[in-house]
Design a protein around this motif. Sequence first.
Motif, PDB file in Angstrom:
ATOM      1  N   PRO A 121      40.647  11.663 -37.862  1.00  0.00           N
ATOM      2  CA  PRO A 121      39.951  10.994 -36.753  1.00  0.00           C
ATOM      3  C   PRO A 121      40.872  10.196 -35.830  1.00  0.00           C
ATOM      4  N   ALA A 122      41.920   9.596 -36.399  1.00  0.00           N
ATOM      5  CA  ALA A 122      42.840   8.792 -35.577  1.00  0.00           C
ATOM      6  C   ALA A 122      43.628   9.653 -34.588  1.00  0.00           C
ATOM      7  N   GLN A 123      43.616  10.966 -34.819  1.00  0.00           N
ATOM      8  CA  GLN A 123      44.376  11.867 -33.944  1.00  0.00           C
ATOM      9  C   GLN A 123      43.493  12.512 -32.873  1.00  0.00           C
ATOM     10  N   VAL A 124      42.255  12.077 -32.779  1.00  0.00           N
ATOM     11  CA  VAL A 124      41.341  12.618 -31.755  1.00  0.00           C
ATOM     12  C   VAL A 124      41.017  11.513 -30.765  1.00  0.00           C
ATOM     13  N   VAL A 125      41.293  11.765 -29.482  1.00  0.00           N
ATOM     14  CA  VAL A 125      41.020  10.733 -28.470  1.00  0.00           C
ATOM     15  C   VAL A 125      40.151  11.295 -27.354  1.00  0.00           C
ATOM     16  N   ARG A 126      39.410  10.403 -26.737  1.00  0.00           N
ATOM     17  CA  ARG A 126      38.599  10.768 -25.572  1.00  0.00           C
ATOM     18  C   ARG A 126      38.928   9.782 -24.455  1.00  0.00           C
ATOM     19  N   PRO A 127      39.445  10.258 -23.322  1.00  0.00           N
ATOM     20  CA  PRO A 127      39.784   9.334 -22.234  1.00  0.00           C
ATOM     21  C   PRO A 127      38.539   8.653 -21.682  1.00  0.00           C
ATOM     22  N   PRO A 128      38.700   7.484 -21.048  1.00  0.00           N
ATOM     23  CA  PRO A 128      37.545   6.837 -20.404  1.00  0.00           C
ATOM     24  C   PRO A 128      36.975   7.735 -19.294  1.00  0.00           C
ATOM     25  N   GLU A 129      35.749   7.445 -18.918  1.00  0.00           N
ATOM     26  CA  GLU A 129      34.973   8.315 -18.039  1.00  0.00           C
ATOM     27  C   GLU A 129      35.638   8.637 -16.702  1.00  0.00           C
ATOM     28  N   GLU A 130      36.353   7.657 -16.144  1.00  0.00           N
ATOM     29  CA  GLU A 130      36.943   7.882 -14.811  1.00  0.00           C
ATOM     30  C   GLU A 130      38.176   8.781 -14.861  1.00  0.00           C
ATOM     31  N   VAL A 131      38.643   9.076 -16.073  1.00  0.00           N
ATOM     32  CA  VAL A 131      39.822   9.927 -16.255  1.00  0.00           C
ATOM     33  C   VAL A 131      39.392  11.394 -16.364  1.00  0.00           C
ATOM     34  N   HIS A 132      39.857  12.219 -15.449  1.00  0.00           N
ATOM     35  CA  HIS A 132      39.553  13.649 -15.492  1.00  0.00           C
ATOM     36  C   HIS A 132      40.832  14.419 -15.824  1.00  0.00           C
ATOM     37  N   ILE A 133      40.790  15.195 -16.890  1.00  0.00           N
ATOM     38  CA  ILE A 133      41.901  16.105 -17.217  1.00  0.00           C
ATOM     39  C   ILE A 133      41.311  17.340 -17.880  1.00  0.00           C
ATOM     40  N   GLU A 134      41.754  18.523 -17.457  1.00  0.00           N
ATOM     41  CA  GLU A 134      41.389  19.745 -18.174  1.00  0.00           C
ATOM     42  C   GLU A 134      42.664  20.414 -18.662  1.00  0.00           C
ATOM     43  N   GLY A 135      42.548  21.107 -19.794  1.00  0.00           N
ATOM     44  CA  GLY A 135      43.728  21.675 -20.458  1.00  0.00           C
ATOM     45  C   GLY A 135      44.517  22.654 -19.615  1.00  0.00           C
ATOM     46  N   GLY A 136      43.854  23.335 -18.684  1.00  0.00           N
ATOM     47  CA  GLY A 136      44.557  24.283 -17.825  1.00  0.00           C
ATOM     48  C   GLY A 136      45.565  23.613 -16.907  1.00  0.00           C
ATOM     49  N   ASP A 137      45.407  22.307 -16.713  1.00  0.00           N
ATOM     50  CA  ASP A 137      46.315  21.539 -15.860  1.00  0.00           C
ATOM     51  C   ASP A 137      47.450  20.897 -16.635  1.00  0.00           C
ATOM     52  N   VAL A 138      47.480  21.067 -17.958  1.00  0.00           N
ATOM     53  CA  VAL A 138      48.470  20.368 -18.787  1.00  0.00           C
ATOM     54  C   VAL A 138      49.395  21.375 -19.461  1.00  0.00           C
ATOM     55  N   MET A 139      50.696  21.199 -19.257  1.00  0.00           N
ATOM     56  CA  MET A 139      51.672  22.121 -19.804  1.00  0.00           C
ATOM     57  C   MET A 139      52.852  21.360 -20.395  1.00  0.00           C
ATOM     58  N   LEU A 140      53.303  21.773 -21.549  1.00  0.00           N
ATOM     59  CA  LEU A 140      54.392  21.065 -22.231  1.00  0.00           C
ATOM     60  C   LEU A 140      55.678  21.883 -22.125  1.00  0.00           C
ATOM     61  N   TRP A 141      56.761  21.199 -21.735  1.00  0.00           N
ATOM     62  CA  TRP A 141      58.044  21.892 -21.622  1.00  0.00           C
ATOM     63  C   TRP A 141      59.155  20.893 -21.935  1.00  0.00           C
ATOM     64  N   GLU A 142      59.869  21.140 -23.050  1.00  0.00           N
ATOM     65  CA  GLU A 142      60.908  20.223 -23.504  1.00  0.00           C
ATOM     66  C   GLU A 142      60.308  18.808 -23.581  1.00  0.00           C
ATOM     67  N   ASN A 143      60.900  17.837 -22.873  1.00  0.00           N
ATOM     68  CA  ASN A 143      60.345  16.484 -22.980  1.00  0.00           C
ATOM     69  C   ASN A 143      59.365  16.177 -21.842  1.00  0.00           C
ATOM     70  N   TYR A 144      58.985  17.223 -21.106  1.00  0.00           N
ATOM     71  CA  TYR A 144      58.064  17.033 -19.986  1.00  0.00           C
ATOM     72  C   TYR A 144      56.615  17.317 -20.392  1.00  0.00           C
TER      73      TYR A 144
END
Length: 305
Positions: A121-144
């Motif tokens: 459970p400690a590894q599951v987070v939900r951002p506050p309502e005003e925060v919008h993020i979808e997974g298609g917009d998030v990409m991991l590359w090296e330390n970025y």
Amino acid sequence: MLQLHVQDETSRLRAVVLGTAESNGPTPKPEEAYDPKSLEHIKAGTYPIEADMVPEMNAFEAVLKKYGVTVFRPQLISDYNQIFTRDIGFVIDNIFIKSNILPDRERELDAIQYVIDQIQPAQVVRPPEEVHIEGGDVMLWENYIFVGTYKGSDYKDYITARTNMQGVEYLRKLFPNKIVKEFDLVKSKIEARDNALHLDCCFQPVGKDKAIIYKRGFREEADYLFLEQLFGIDNLFHIKRKEMYHMYSNVFSIAPDVVVSERKFHRLNKWLRKNGFTVEEIPYAEIAKQEGLLRCSTLPLIRES
């Protein structure tokens, strides 16, 4: 318990949530469309049907299983689109972040709750309502952490703008040791050929040092030039406007040298093979009509470091 681990886009995949096209529901009405490409097909009478999409997703699952990947599928909600699991959540390092998606789609998260229940459970987070993020917009590359966003003052008028600057700042706070780099994407409510719905609609890394990119998907040339410099121009596969429309950049990596791609992406698949990749070609053109493809249908949980 699931030991979450995702630090990039291409390391060997071990566990993933793959969406489902079963019980997908009737063709939406034009006013119910979430994006211009779906709208185009609704109006043209060519919107994909369940009988054509289920075999495409089954072909994808078969390839994943061939490589020994554990595949979770959402619990079925009748007459409901559950194809694009990338939108509803994503993993960075060992943290599962639930997306604040369009309110109509909240039930999609409920359908993978049985998977979330297997995470500490400690590894599951939900951002506050005003925060919008979808997974298609998030990409991991090296330390970025690369994040697609839309900085226009008319953000709230765009159903195609899915990640806001509060989303970017939220990730900066959550991962202070990473470099969060945002990219301002081109959006259109009416022309799918000029709409980068998510970052993975105009860019995606493959292998250890290469990437697929659509230069005109970025509102600021400086954002494109940043990626050109980071990867080196010879390591970039530049796609054309029509190829972006067909979702050429939305392939999916099972390993650094294994890419799942749409079988009609002849130019891309030839380039991938020339660069030493094993290309697993599958039919996915019907699902593509909803402005999403292979990466959009997946939510990776575990990749080897």
